[in-house]
Design an enzyme around this catalytic site. Sequence first.
Site, PDB file in Angstrom:
ATOM      1  CD  GLU A   1      -2.933   1.036   2.386  1.00 10.77           C
ATOM      2  OE1 GLU A   1      -2.876   0.094   3.186  1.00 10.77           O
ATOM      3  OE2 GLU A   1      -3.843   1.885   2.374  1.00 10.77           O
TER       4      GLU A   1
ATOM      5  CG  ASN B   1      -9.454  -1.742   1.369  1.00  8.49           C
ATOM      6  OD1 ASN B   1      -9.067  -2.877   1.628  1.00  8.49           O
ATOM      7  ND2 ASN B   1      -9.313  -0.745   2.230  1.00  8.49           N
ATOM      8  CD  GLU B   2     -10.266  -2.468   6.104  1.00  2.75           C
ATOM      9  OE1 GLU B   2     -10.327  -1.369   6.674  1.00  2.75           O
ATOM     10  OE2 GLU B   2      -9.564  -3.420   6.514  1.00  2.75           O
TER      11      GLU B   2
ATOM     12  CE1 TYR C   1      -3.470  -5.765   9.118  1.00  2.00           C
ATOM     13  CE2 TYR C   1      -5.751  -5.064   8.864  1.00  2.00           C
ATOM     14  CZ  TYR C   1      -4.455  -5.164   8.373  1.00  2.00           C
ATOM     15  OH  TYR C   1      -4.147  -4.654   7.136  1.00  2.00           O
TER      16      TYR C   1
ATOM     17  CD  GLU D   1      -6.056  -4.537   4.323  1.00  2.73           C
ATOM     18  OE1 GLU D   1      -5.977  -4.110   5.498  1.00  2.73           O
ATOM     19  OE2 GLU D   1      -6.464  -3.855   3.368  1.00  2.73           O
TER      20      GLU D   1
HETATM   21  O1  AHR Z   1      -3.067  -2.333   6.294  1.00  2.00           O
HETATM   22  C1  AHR Z   1      -3.384  -1.094   6.843  1.00  2.00           C
HETATM   23  C2  AHR Z   1      -4.854  -0.739   6.688  1.00  2.00           C
HETATM   24  O2  AHR Z   1      -5.626  -1.643   7.418  1.00  2.00           O
HETATM   25  C3  AHR Z   1      -5.424  -0.813   5.301  1.00  2.00           C
HETATM   26  O3  AHR Z   1      -5.189   0.336   4.578  1.00  2.00           O
HETATM   27  C4  AHR Z   1      -6.880  -0.988   5.547  1.00  2.00           C
HETATM   28  O4  AHR Z   1      -7.528  -1.675   4.516  1.00  2.00           O
HETATM   29  C5  AHR Z   1      -6.926  -1.710   6.879  1.00  2.00           C
HETATM   30  O5  AHR Z   1      -7.818  -1.125   7.746  1.00  2.00           O
END
Ligand code: AHR
Length: 516
Positions: free
Chosen positions: A47, A194-195, A262, A320
């Site tokens: 990114e 995205n998201e 995450y 992600e």
């Molecule tokens: O990876 C960092 C960020 O995390 C990305 O830009 C986003 O898609 C996610 O929230």
Amino acid sequence: MRYTHLLLAAGISLPALSASAQTVQMTVQPGDPKLIVSKHIQGQFAEHLGRNIYGGFWVDKDLNVPKKGRIRMDIVEALQKIHVPNLRWPGGCFADTYHWHDGVGPTAQRPKMLNLWWGNTLEDNSFGTHEFLELCDMLGTEPYLAANVGSGTVEEMSNWMEYLNSNEDTPMVQERKKNGHAEPYKVSWWGIGNESWGCGGNMTPDYYTDVYKRYATFAHDYPGTQLKKIVSGANGDDANWTEVCMKKIPRNMMWGLTLHYYTLPTGSWSGSKGAATGFDEQQYFNTLRNGLKMDDIVTRHAAIMDKYDKEKRVALLVDEWGIWTDVEPGTNPGFLYQQNTLRDALLAGTTLNIFNNHCDRVRGANLAQAVNVLQALVLTDKEKMLLTPTYHVFDLYQVHQDAQYMPLEFKSPDYVMGNEKIPALNASASKDKNGAVHISLVNLDTKKTINLETALPGVSWKNVSGRILTSNSVSDYNTFEKPNNLKLAEFKGAKKKGGNLAVALPPKSVVVLELK
Ligand code: AHR
């Protein structure tokens, strides 16, 4: 849940093990010859964030490192060695602010832009579509583009596709040719937003699915390139998002559906997420406990997808994932720069095992992120560069790329911390096209060795070899002064015993074995 280790990862208890708790009986099953561990599970993410692109892959022309144009070649060479199967770009949240047309044509004439999501830095657009695709070409990797849905237009996205993939005499194609690329690039992987539930537009799933269908309608296949259209999927365990997408979007309009999860050491987005280094064993345990939730999350989303897509035509892409800690003290909080320890490598091995064990549905994933951001593979400091412990795990696991999946059966011993326990052992196995069997093993326990007695019915093999990643402490990491603190070593703890495989798996280690 198919296997015992998955039961354990999902927090479902099994009867307590006896005093010889650290001896595990494992069976490697032959599996279904048609079930493949997609190489795309080992995808990466680049990114426009912090020093991932600018100051990472793409450096100042005066920086004294090997370069091709402004692409940094020591990074390219390191990534070539692990055979990165796909690279996602330009975001992330950044993707829904990015206007691709500003990043093509003569560099000096490209307009500047503010990176509003990540540190408000001023970018000069010198790294754009052609530069990214040149990077992918050098890496031998599949480009995975994320189209701007949040602040872009259908026309902008469909022009991008025409610019890249058409070969007709249209203004878009003429422009591409003028910019130096006569042949179509044939980019097939396209994320539509995205998201979209968050930084991509704060949409409801019902609203997003309508928007998605509109964009997907104008995402055309040009001769020689069939698009893989990818739906922007759920946040962690948001089952409703997946349910609505699967219910409302016709199968022929979606090749894949994504999911982001995450691992936060503290488990909380507010306040401290936990330090990247210098953590104690309790924090280590909590991190792995949170990381193991990936199995439960994937299982839940896969079950919803099964309801609407029994034939498993739609791929689930965890595009992600990774550990997200507090940034390194003194660095820009918007740059998400964090160190990378043995803990992160154990998390990476564990997560890749989870994906391998769900390969019937998970056919792609992208670690966040490749260089200098979050759980990076590579860190740089001006001319200096180091490979993180996580990099070494991808090096170990590349043997699983496009290999035939072999299910495992075993009961993991517990790794106990206070009143909590997690499975100490996780693993996955596959057979490559030459018939070699690879078993990846992770022992999360910081103190106890696990002795494995492994049967491999139907596999004929003579020799076993292996490599290991471990260190004195789970908080050990590589520094620019000592870049080889943690590196791969030959593993001598496996041998043939009768027809079986005997392994002494050291604490806090990732091991990959090869039997042939
Ligand atoms: O990876 C960092 C960020 O995390 C990305 O830009 C986003 O898609 C996610 O929230």
